[in-house]
Design an enzyme around this catalytic site. Structure first.
Site, PDB file in Angstrom:
ATOM      1  N   CYS A 186       0.842  -1.192   0.000  1.00  0.00           N
ATOM      2  CA  CYS A 186       0.000   0.000   0.000  1.00  0.00           C
ATOM      3  C   CYS A 186       0.875   1.238   0.000  1.00  0.00           C
ATOM      4  O   CYS A 186       1.871   1.296   0.704  1.00  0.00           O
ATOM      5  CB  CYS A 186      -0.849  -0.053   1.264  1.00  0.00           C
ATOM      6  SG  CYS A 186      -1.652   1.479   1.627  1.00  0.00           S
ATOM      7  N   THR A 188      -0.743   4.406   0.165  1.00  0.00           N
ATOM      8  CA  THR A 188      -1.670   5.498   0.522  1.00  0.00           C
ATOM      9  C   THR A 188      -1.000   6.549   1.405  1.00  0.00           C
ATOM     10  O   THR A 188      -1.156   7.751   1.196  1.00  0.00           O
ATOM     11  CB  THR A 188      -2.910   4.916   1.243  1.00  0.00           C
ATOM     12  OG1 THR A 188      -3.582   4.080   0.315  1.00  0.00           O
ATOM     13  CG2 THR A 188      -3.848   6.007   1.716  1.00  0.00           C
ATOM     14  N   ASP A 219      -7.177  -5.411   9.142  1.00  0.00           N
ATOM     15  CA  ASP A 219      -6.793  -5.675   7.754  1.00  0.00           C
ATOM     16  C   ASP A 219      -5.494  -4.964   7.390  1.00  0.00           C
ATOM     17  O   ASP A 219      -5.457  -3.744   7.269  1.00  0.00           O
ATOM     18  CB  ASP A 219      -7.923  -5.208   6.820  1.00  0.00           C
ATOM     19  CG  ASP A 219      -7.546  -5.339   5.355  1.00  0.00           C
ATOM     20  OD1 ASP A 219      -6.605  -6.092   5.038  1.00  0.00           O
ATOM     21  OD2 ASP A 219      -8.205  -4.684   4.524  1.00  0.00           O
ATOM     22  N   GLY A 242      -2.525 -10.240   3.542  1.00  0.00           N
ATOM     23  CA  GLY A 242      -2.257 -10.227   2.113  1.00  0.00           C
ATOM     24  C   GLY A 242      -0.859 -10.750   1.860  1.00  0.00           C
ATOM     25  O   GLY A 242      -0.649 -11.907   1.497  1.00  0.00           O
ATOM     26  N   MET A 269      -4.154  -3.741  -4.922  1.00  0.00           N
ATOM     27  CA  MET A 269      -5.329  -3.745  -5.786  1.00  0.00           C
ATOM     28  C   MET A 269      -5.570  -2.391  -6.447  1.00  0.00           C
ATOM     29  O   MET A 269      -6.365  -2.284  -7.364  1.00  0.00           O
ATOM     30  CB  MET A 269      -6.567  -4.209  -5.009  1.00  0.00           C
ATOM     31  CG  MET A 269      -6.514  -5.686  -4.644  1.00  0.00           C
ATOM     32  SD  MET A 269      -6.072  -6.750  -6.034  1.00  0.00           S
ATOM     33  CE  MET A 269      -7.541  -6.621  -7.046  1.00  0.00           C
ATOM     34  N   ARG A 286      -6.849   9.923 -10.709  1.00  0.00           N
ATOM     35  CA  ARG A 286      -6.433   9.263  -9.474  1.00  0.00           C
ATOM     36  C   ARG A 286      -5.011   8.740  -9.556  1.00  0.00           C
ATOM     37  O   ARG A 286      -4.533   8.342 -10.614  1.00  0.00           O
ATOM     38  CB  ARG A 286      -7.403   8.145  -9.086  1.00  0.00           C
ATOM     39  CG  ARG A 286      -7.480   7.019 -10.088  1.00  0.00           C
ATOM     40  CD  ARG A 286      -8.423   5.960  -9.607  1.00  0.00           C
ATOM     41  NE  ARG A 286      -7.965   5.349  -8.379  1.00  0.00           N
ATOM     42  CZ  ARG A 286      -8.620   4.398  -7.744  1.00  0.00           C
ATOM     43  NH1 ARG A 286      -9.771   3.980  -8.196  1.00  0.00           N
ATOM     44  NH2 ARG A 286      -8.133   3.845  -6.660  1.00  0.00           N
ATOM     45  N   GLY A 290      -0.809   1.691  -4.885  1.00  0.00           N
ATOM     46  CA  GLY A 290      -0.306   0.364  -4.547  1.00  0.00           C
ATOM     47  C   GLY A 290       0.983   0.077  -5.283  1.00  0.00           C
ATOM     48  O   GLY A 290       1.245   0.623  -6.349  1.00  0.00           O
TER      49      GLY A 290
HETATM   50  P1  5GP Z   1      -0.844  -6.868   4.009  1.00  0.00           P
HETATM   51  O1  5GP Z   1      -1.361  -8.064   4.733  1.00  0.00           O
HETATM   52  O2  5GP Z   1      -0.219  -7.211   2.694  1.00  0.00           O
HETATM   53  O3  5GP Z   1       0.022  -5.988   4.849  1.00  0.00           O
HETATM   54  O4  5GP Z   1      -2.138  -5.961   3.687  1.00  0.00           O
HETATM   55  C1  5GP Z   1      -3.201  -6.436   2.916  1.00  0.00           C
HETATM   56  C2  5GP Z   1      -4.232  -5.335   2.762  1.00  0.00           C
HETATM   57  O5  5GP Z   1      -3.697  -4.189   2.075  1.00  0.00           O
HETATM   58  C3  5GP Z   1      -5.430  -5.702   1.921  1.00  0.00           C
HETATM   59  O6  5GP Z   1      -6.330  -6.556   2.564  1.00  0.00           O
HETATM   60  C4  5GP Z   1      -6.020  -4.343   1.586  1.00  0.00           C
HETATM   61  O7  5GP Z   1      -6.815  -3.822   2.624  1.00  0.00           O
HETATM   62  C5  5GP Z   1      -4.773  -3.469   1.465  1.00  0.00           C
HETATM   63  N1  5GP Z   1      -4.439  -3.225   0.061  1.00  0.00           N
HETATM   64  C6  5GP Z   1      -4.369  -4.110  -0.947  1.00  0.00           C
HETATM   65  N2  5GP Z   1      -4.020  -3.512  -2.103  1.00  0.00           N
HETATM   66  C7  5GP Z   1      -3.876  -2.208  -1.827  1.00  0.00           C
HETATM   67  C8  5GP Z   1      -3.548  -1.062  -2.625  1.00  0.00           C
HETATM   68  O8  5GP Z   1      -3.277  -1.127  -3.822  1.00  0.00           O
HETATM   69  N3  5GP Z   1      -3.533   0.130  -1.974  1.00  0.00           N
HETATM   70  C9  5GP Z   1      -3.828   0.233  -0.647  1.00  0.00           C
HETATM   71  N4  5GP Z   1      -3.828   1.446  -0.109  1.00  0.00           N
HETATM   72  N5  5GP Z   1      -4.118  -0.828   0.141  1.00  0.00           N
HETATM   73  C10 5GP Z   1      -4.150  -2.024  -0.455  1.00  0.00           C
END
Ligand code: 5GP
Length: 379
Positions: A186, A188, A219, A242, A269, A286, A290
């Site tokens: 992410c 963001t 999450d 994820g 995503m 936008r 990610g």
């Molecule tokens: P991880 O377990 O990899 O640290 O986090 C997984 C979570 O990251 C996902 O369930 C979703 O909420 C978030 N996420 C997935 N893809 C993206 C993205 O492209 N941008 C952002 N801001 N969050 C994402």
């Protein structure tokens, strides 16, 4: 004048779980299953509340088949057709209690979700997922899905503050997805400056949800089994992963060969890769929020799940929780400035997301890692 909140907000890395006296003999005595009756759907669920994220490289039918054998849940990515859903349901009836169909908030998303729910009655959970769960439009969408499907259990998010958790629960959602910015792919926080440290978000949102009889998912942001344990300790009812589930046989995408090593692609995503794949490019108005990374190929996800669930059992034993449900009541977090001894980091790779690495060599009898253990960023 802008407001500043001076309370310190914490991430998983800022705390450790304090061990407590316990009568448990071994981690085999710990029960990870939870039985939950949901506030708005009235449905009852029994399972191990660990969830594979609805990313198209993680929330796959193959992942769901394997995770269901552990009693764990999969939020399916939203790009499967109704026919694919029908086939999966026919061939894997036992896995259906542990899957959710995902949806965004466009009219097209609603039609697709409706046709899955109308044609595949075994689906009893939906995951309504937007990057920013604070919009009025999202609340309206949650109300619309609740009105159309009164018995379906609705997961909705993402948000990070109590007042929005309450609003979504009162609009018909059962389980609120918590996390803005902690994800492994992410960007963001970098692109927008918006976010909330995940441990504090979970503590505050769990409090708000539980006060109304609702539930939450933590999450994103788990880098190792210990983080999953901390999320449950903070009050999460479910924990979604994820990156920790990326790179396996059951994850989407092909195995590629890079410099003699097997790797798989993993991407956010809302990364340029995902947008290119599913909507033909990044819209001008936008930013892509990610990353796209290559992760080492990690074989069967069963081994990773055993590592995660074993760690969780062990954490429960340390804090004296015979059941996962008791974990947060038994939790005392200690604020720390350092939690891992990194002298030989990289020797054990198991489930740590940060173990995405380049080369390992044996040096002076010890496994040492070269390449800094960081993911190779492609964009
Ligand atoms: P991880 O377990 O990899 O640290 O986090 C997984 C979570 O990251 C996902 O369930 C979703 O909420 C978030 N996420 C997935 N893809 C993206 C993205 O492209 N941008 C952002 N801001 N969050 C994402």
């Amino acid at each position: 004048m802008p407001n500043i909140v001076y309370d310190v907000k914490l991430d998983f890395k800022d705390v450790l779980l304090r061990p407590k006296r316990s009568t448990l003999r071994s981690r085999a005595d710990v029960d990870l299953y939870r039985e939950i009756t949901f506030r708005n759907s009235g449905a009852t669920y029994r399972g191990v509340p660990v969830i594979a994220s609805n990313m198209d490289t993680v929330g796959t039918f193959e992942m769901a088949k394997t995770l269901a054998q552990h009693g764990c849940f999969t939020c399916m990515h939203k790009f499967y057709s109704v026919e694919e859903w029908m086939n999966f349901a026919k061939e894997n009836p036992e896995a259906m209690q542990y899957v959710a169909a995902s949806s965004g908030t466009s009219d097209g998303d609603f039609e697709r979700l409706k046709s899955i729910l109308d044609n595949v009655p075994q689906v009893s959970f939906v995951c309504l997922d937007v990057a920013n769960g604070y919009s009025e439009h999202f609340v309206t969408y949650v109300r619309k899905v609740r009105a159309e499907f009164p018995k379906i259990t609705i997961m909705a998010g993402n948000v990070v503050t109590g007042e929005m958790v309450e609003e979504l629960i009162m609009s018909g959602a059962d389980i609120i997805k918590v996390g803005i910015g902690p994800g492994s792919v992410c960007t963001t926080r970098k692109k927008t400056g918006v976010g909330y440290p995940q441990l504090s978000a979970v503590i505050e949102c769990a409090d708000a949800a539980h006060g109304l009889g609702g539930h939450i998912i933590s999450d994103g942001g788990c880098t190792c089994p210990g983080d999953v344990a901390k999320a449950f300790g903070a009050g999460a009812d479910f924990v979604m992963m994820g990156g920790m589930l990326a790179g396996h046989d059951q994850s989407g995408g092909e195995i590629m060969e890079k410099n003699g090593r097997k790797v798989k692609l993993f991407y956010g995503m809302s990364s340029a890769t995902a947008m290119q794949k599913h909507v033909g490019g990044v819209a001008e108005y936008r930013a892509s929020e990610g990353k796209t990374v290559e992760v080492p190929y990690r074989g069967d996800v069963n081994a990773t799940m055993l590592d995660v669930l074993g760690g969780l059992r062990s954490a429960c034993t340390y804090v004296g929780a015979g059941k996962l449900k008791e974990m947060s009541k038994r939790t005392t977090f200690i604020r720390v400035t350092q939690q891992l001894n990194e002298v030989f980091s990289g020797g054990e790779t198991s489930t740590a997301v940060h173990s995405v690495q380049t080369v390992q060599s044996v040096h002076n009898g010890y496994h040492q890692q070269q390449g800094g253990g960081v993911k190779r960023k492609l964009e």
